[in-house]
Design a protein around this motif. Structure first.
Motif, PDB file in Angstrom:
ATOM      1  N   GLU A 104       0.376  -5.535  15.960  1.00  0.00           N
ATOM      2  CA  GLU A 104      -0.013  -4.509  15.003  1.00  0.00           C
ATOM      3  C   GLU A 104      -1.067  -5.024  14.030  1.00  0.00           C
ATOM      4  O   GLU A 104      -2.018  -4.318  13.694  1.00  0.00           O
ATOM      5  CB  GLU A 104       1.239  -4.178  14.187  1.00  0.00           C
ATOM      6  CG  GLU A 104       1.599  -2.755  14.124  1.00  0.00           C
ATOM      7  CD  GLU A 104       2.763  -2.604  13.167  1.00  0.00           C
ATOM      8  OE1 GLU A 104       3.602  -3.529  13.032  1.00  0.00           O
ATOM      9  OE2 GLU A 104       2.826  -1.545  12.544  1.00  0.00           O
ATOM     10  N   ALA A 105      -0.866  -6.238  13.548  1.00  0.00           N
ATOM     11  CA  ALA A 105      -1.830  -6.831  12.610  1.00  0.00           C
ATOM     12  C   ALA A 105      -3.185  -6.983  13.293  1.00  0.00           C
ATOM     13  O   ALA A 105      -4.227  -6.696  12.689  1.00  0.00           O
ATOM     14  CB  ALA A 105      -1.312  -8.183  12.113  1.00  0.00           C
ATOM     15  N   ASN A 106      -3.192  -7.411  14.546  1.00  0.00           N
ATOM     16  CA  ASN A 106      -4.450  -7.551  15.283  1.00  0.00           C
ATOM     17  C   ASN A 106      -5.138  -6.198  15.451  1.00  0.00           C
ATOM     18  O   ASN A 106      -6.348  -6.090  15.291  1.00  0.00           O
ATOM     19  CB  ASN A 106      -4.193  -8.158  16.670  1.00  0.00           C
ATOM     20  CG  ASN A 106      -4.107  -9.677  16.638  1.00  0.00           C
ATOM     21  OD1 ASN A 106      -4.687 -10.327  15.761  1.00  0.00           O
ATOM     22  ND2 ASN A 106      -3.398 -10.246  17.582  1.00  0.00           N
ATOM     23  N   ALA A 107      -4.349  -5.190  15.800  1.00  0.00           N
ATOM     24  CA  ALA A 107      -4.930  -3.860  16.008  1.00  0.00           C
ATOM     25  C   ALA A 107      -5.526  -3.331  14.703  1.00  0.00           C
ATOM     26  O   ALA A 107      -6.623  -2.759  14.684  1.00  0.00           O
ATOM     27  CB  ALA A 107      -3.874  -2.895  16.543  1.00  0.00           C
ATOM     28  N   LEU A 108      -4.824  -3.579  13.622  1.00  0.00           N
ATOM     29  CA  LEU A 108      -5.276  -3.122  12.312  1.00  0.00           C
ATOM     30  C   LEU A 108      -6.537  -3.887  11.891  1.00  0.00           C
ATOM     31  O   LEU A 108      -7.546  -3.281  11.487  1.00  0.00           O
ATOM     32  CB  LEU A 108      -4.120  -3.366  11.334  1.00  0.00           C
ATOM     33  CG  LEU A 108      -4.123  -2.780   9.948  1.00  0.00           C
ATOM     34  CD1 LEU A 108      -4.445  -1.301   9.962  1.00  0.00           C
ATOM     35  CD2 LEU A 108      -2.756  -3.024   9.292  1.00  0.00           C
ATOM     36  N   ALA A 109      -6.496  -5.187  12.012  1.00  0.00           N
ATOM     37  CA  ALA A 109      -7.666  -6.004  11.655  1.00  0.00           C
ATOM     38  C   ALA A 109      -8.870  -5.592  12.498  1.00  0.00           C
ATOM     39  O   ALA A 109     -10.006  -5.559  12.008  1.00  0.00           O
ATOM     40  CB  ALA A 109      -7.349  -7.487  11.843  1.00  0.00           C
ATOM     41  N   GLY A 110      -8.607  -5.258  13.753  1.00  0.00           N
ATOM     42  CA  GLY A 110      -9.680  -4.893  14.678  1.00  0.00           C
ATOM     43  C   GLY A 110     -10.438  -3.631  14.290  1.00  0.00           C
ATOM     44  O   GLY A 110     -11.516  -3.361  14.819  1.00  0.00           O
ATOM     45  N   GLN A 111      -9.877  -2.882  13.360  1.00  0.00           N
ATOM     46  CA  GLN A 111     -10.582  -1.686  12.876  1.00  0.00           C
ATOM     47  C   GLN A 111     -11.722  -2.042  11.919  1.00  0.00           C
ATOM     48  O   GLN A 111     -12.508  -1.180  11.532  1.00  0.00           O
ATOM     49  CB  GLN A 111      -9.617  -0.748  12.145  1.00  0.00           C
ATOM     50  CG  GLN A 111      -8.505  -0.189  13.022  1.00  0.00           C
ATOM     51  CD  GLN A 111      -7.527   0.664  12.215  1.00  0.00           C
ATOM     52  OE1 GLN A 111      -7.892   1.253  11.211  1.00  0.00           O
ATOM     53  NE2 GLN A 111      -6.286   0.731  12.669  1.00  0.00           N
ATOM     54  N   PHE A 112     -11.763  -3.327  11.521  1.00  0.00           N
ATOM     55  CA  PHE A 112     -12.753  -3.747  10.523  1.00  0.00           C
ATOM     56  C   PHE A 112     -13.543  -4.940  11.072  1.00  0.00           C
ATOM     57  O   PHE A 112     -13.163  -5.538  12.079  1.00  0.00           O
ATOM     58  CB  PHE A 112     -12.036  -4.120   9.209  1.00  0.00           C
ATOM     59  CG  PHE A 112     -11.134  -3.027   8.709  1.00  0.00           C
ATOM     60  CD1 PHE A 112     -11.655  -1.945   8.007  1.00  0.00           C
ATOM     61  CD2 PHE A 112      -9.762  -3.061   8.976  1.00  0.00           C
ATOM     62  CE1 PHE A 112     -10.815  -0.917   7.573  1.00  0.00           C
ATOM     63  CE2 PHE A 112      -8.928  -2.038   8.547  1.00  0.00           C
ATOM     64  CZ  PHE A 112      -9.458  -0.963   7.833  1.00  0.00           C
ATOM     65  N   HIS A 113     -14.609  -5.275  10.384  1.00  0.00           N
ATOM     66  CA  HIS A 113     -15.427  -6.400  10.810  1.00  0.00           C
ATOM     67  C   HIS A 113     -14.666  -7.711  10.580  1.00  0.00           C
ATOM     68  O   HIS A 113     -14.024  -7.875   9.542  1.00  0.00           O
ATOM     69  CB  HIS A 113     -16.735  -6.391  10.016  1.00  0.00           C
ATOM     70  CG  HIS A 113     -17.805  -7.232  10.636  1.00  0.00           C
ATOM     71  ND1 HIS A 113     -17.748  -8.607  10.680  1.00  0.00           N
ATOM     72  CD2 HIS A 113     -18.947  -6.891  11.279  1.00  0.00           C
ATOM     73  CE1 HIS A 113     -18.809  -9.080  11.295  1.00  0.00           C
ATOM     74  NE2 HIS A 113     -19.565  -8.055  11.688  1.00  0.00           N
ATOM     75  N   ALA A 114     -14.782  -8.622  11.542  1.00  0.00           N
ATOM     76  CA  ALA A 114     -14.070  -9.905  11.448  1.00  0.00           C
ATOM     77  C   ALA A 114     -14.537 -10.731  10.245  1.00  0.00           C
ATOM     78  O   ALA A 114     -13.848 -11.662   9.807  1.00  0.00           O
ATOM     79  CB  ALA A 114     -14.251 -10.714  12.733  1.00  0.00           C
ATOM     80  N   GLU A 115     -15.686 -10.376   9.708  1.00  0.00           N
ATOM     81  CA  GLU A 115     -16.181 -11.059   8.512  1.00  0.00           C
ATOM     82  C   GLU A 115     -15.300 -10.764   7.293  1.00  0.00           C
ATOM     83  O   GLU A 115     -15.279 -11.524   6.335  1.00  0.00           O
ATOM     84  CB  GLU A 115     -17.609 -10.563   8.238  1.00  0.00           C
ATOM     85  CG  GLU A 115     -18.449 -11.425   7.320  1.00  0.00           C
ATOM     86  CD  GLU A 115     -18.722 -12.797   7.925  1.00  0.00           C
ATOM     87  OE1 GLU A 115     -18.919 -13.731   7.132  1.00  0.00           O
ATOM     88  OE2 GLU A 115     -18.713 -12.934   9.175  1.00  0.00           O
ATOM     89  N   ALA A 163      -0.140   4.284   8.223  1.00  0.00           N
ATOM     90  CA  ALA A 163      -1.454   4.902   8.000  1.00  0.00           C
ATOM     91  C   ALA A 163      -1.949   4.597   6.586  1.00  0.00           C
ATOM     92  O   ALA A 163      -3.140   4.356   6.366  1.00  0.00           O
ATOM     93  CB  ALA A 163      -1.365   6.403   8.237  1.00  0.00           C
ATOM     94  N   MET A 164      -1.017   4.577   5.621  1.00  0.00           N
ATOM     95  CA  MET A 164      -1.416   4.250   4.244  1.00  0.00           C
ATOM     96  C   MET A 164      -1.881   2.801   4.127  1.00  0.00           C
ATOM     97  O   MET A 164      -2.754   2.481   3.322  1.00  0.00           O
ATOM     98  CB  MET A 164      -0.251   4.501   3.286  1.00  0.00           C
ATOM     99  CG  MET A 164       0.036   5.977   3.112  1.00  0.00           C
ATOM    100  SD  MET A 164       1.504   6.233   2.083  1.00  0.00           S
ATOM    101  CE  MET A 164       1.669   8.021   2.268  1.00  0.00           C
ATOM    102  N   PHE A 174       0.777  -1.236   0.000  1.00  0.00           N
ATOM    103  CA  PHE A 174       0.000   0.000   0.000  1.00  0.00           C
ATOM    104  C   PHE A 174       0.814   1.295   0.000  1.00  0.00           C
ATOM    105  O   PHE A 174       0.450   2.230  -0.706  1.00  0.00           O
ATOM    106  CB  PHE A 174      -0.969  -0.001   1.184  1.00  0.00           C
ATOM    107  CG  PHE A 174      -1.976  -1.127   1.146  1.00  0.00           C
ATOM    108  CD1 PHE A 174      -2.996  -1.123   0.210  1.00  0.00           C
ATOM    109  CD2 PHE A 174      -1.899  -2.190   2.029  1.00  0.00           C
ATOM    110  CE1 PHE A 174      -3.935  -2.156   0.168  1.00  0.00           C
ATOM    111  CE2 PHE A 174      -2.828  -3.225   2.001  1.00  0.00           C
ATOM    112  CZ  PHE A 174      -3.849  -3.210   1.069  1.00  0.00           C
ATOM    113  N   PRO A 175       1.893   1.416   0.791  1.00  0.00           N
ATOM    114  CA  PRO A 175       2.532   2.740   0.858  1.00  0.00           C
ATOM    115  C   PRO A 175       3.185   3.151  -0.459  1.00  0.00           C
ATOM    116  O   PRO A 175       3.912   2.361  -1.078  1.00  0.00           O
ATOM    117  CB  PRO A 175       3.591   2.573   1.964  1.00  0.00           C
ATOM    118  CG  PRO A 175       3.120   1.400   2.770  1.00  0.00           C
ATOM    119  CD  PRO A 175       2.477   0.484   1.762  1.00  0.00           C
TER     120      PRO A 175
END
Lengths: 270, 270
Positions: A157-168, A116-117, A69-70
């Motif tokens: 970090e991956a968990n925190a990032l994933a947690g911003q979205f629905h687990a679906e 952030a990107m 992404f960046p």
């Protein structure tokens, strides 16, 4: 499912094989799953690849990879996201439930900006992932690969990032090679319960022959595969176990020999 | 103190120089501090080395190194602790306020067990450190070095470990090469306030030439040296800034040239 029913050959493990050869190799060696790389799929075309895999009776454990992404300009970032959209479409076509995200290296010294990107890129992809019923699996990569592959380098970090979205739609991929060193590994695996979309294995030998292409056959190195597998199991993961070994020496060996050894190793070491 | 008043040559940066040559080099190039390695000190003897450094008007920023605590038998673990006791005595003799601890690799797959041995080893050393007025600086090493050098591989872990002891005796050493990748870096540096016993700089280039001997001259790589230095400064650290570069190519260069470049770089990049 027994361990062997969950075994998946990640195509990079037999890098010299094309998709047809890898599919044939899995059938011959009774490996029921395959983890595919987009480059390998493109050689045959996505539709033909999907048919080839389905006709052989194999299932696709994951597609590698979206992300990266960046980028310094908005245009480039959009192009990366569009490329990941195509990866989602291919994953859907192949019947893969997970697209692995390798989030990408930074392009300057601003790691927080690059991270952030990554979050923005994933947010942009979630509607596409949802529409195609493909989950995005954020794979934290070893910190030594930050400059070449991924600013996301811990499971926390991956968990925190994933947690911003629905687990679906968004989860994490646990690759032992990338996370084995982490003192928070077991608490983060527990925290990832319900979000673990893939489990990749290989091993770490000392001295490491190469940062990218120096992974070892499971059981040959220092990683406590059994304990990590148990933690992932206790966190509820029952999906495919992908053997993903990037190793130039192993690539020289006959593929069938590698597949037979993989099978022995997961029975012995998980 | 200005940056240049805080500059220290870690001896490993000019690996080909013996202690006498390194001291002379520092004097010629107006580098006021030196970080010494025990192997180099032993060539001259600790007392002679102390006199040689003192007579030249230099100050010792740190002694490298104690640690290497994990070992399979109690006898071996005791021997490692005894060796670190001698390192503490040498640090005291040299007038160094800090002994750097490289905590040691694991000897089997049990990383938690190895980490517990590190905590036990440090606990055993604290009375000696207190008696000699030498502080123990836990240096987290890059996770890629876990198997060869240290099971302590994040600043979070080093902080938690140091926090088990009085700040008078145990703290942490921040080396940018080891910690730059860490998403929790800045919060952990803030948390380390009052415990930072050393600040080491070098840089990370891609591709990394070697896991151990591939560090770069500050400013040549990806690390945001200025921001990390600022964070360490804001956490209250005003001690020596050690340039510690393990790099076989830099070792080939004339030492005076390396010292001149070091000075330019810290002015330019910190």
């Amino acid at each position: 499912m027994s361990l062997l029913d969950r075994l998946s050959l990640n195509q990079i493990t037999t890098q010299r094989w094309d998709l047809q050869q890898a599919v044939d190799g899995c059938v011959r060696n009774e490996v029921p799953w395959i983890g595919v790389w987009r480059e390998k799929i493109h050689e045959f075309g996505a539709e033909h690849s999907a048919r080839l895999i389905r006709d052989a009776g194999l299932k696709v454990s994951s597609v590698c990879r979206g992300g990266f992404f960046p980028a310094p300009t908005e245009g480039e970032r959009k192009a990366r996201i569009d490329e990941s959209r195509r990866a989602i479409e291919e994953a859907a076509l192949l019947g893969a439930s997970t697209l692995v995200l390798v989030c990408g290296p930074p392009f300057d010294k601003d790691l927080a900006g690059a991270r952030a990107m990554v979050a923005e890129g994933i947010a942009a992809l979630v509607p596409d992932a949802a529409a195609h019923k493909v989950k995005l699996g954020i794979e934290p990569l070893h910190p030594m690969m930050l400059g070449q592959r991924s600013v996301i380098c811990t499971l926390a970090e991956a968990n925190a990032l994933a947690g911003q979205f629905h687990a679906e739609h968004v989860g994490v991929v646990v690759d032992v090679f990338h996370v084995w060193w982490d003192p928070t590994l077991y608490s983060e695996i527990a925290r990832a319960a319900g979000r673990i979309l893939g489990f990749h294995i290989s091993d770490w030998v000392e001295p490491l022959p190469d940062i990218i292409y120096g992974r070892a056959m499971p059981g040959d190195g220092l990683i406590d595969l059994r304990r990590i597998h148990q933690a992932v199991f206790e966190a509820g993961y029952r999906g495919p176990i992908e053997v993903e070994i990037l190793n130039t020496a192993i690539w020289e060996r006959p593929g069938d020999e590698v597949l037979r050894e993989m099978k022995e190793r997961i029975v012995e070491h998980l």
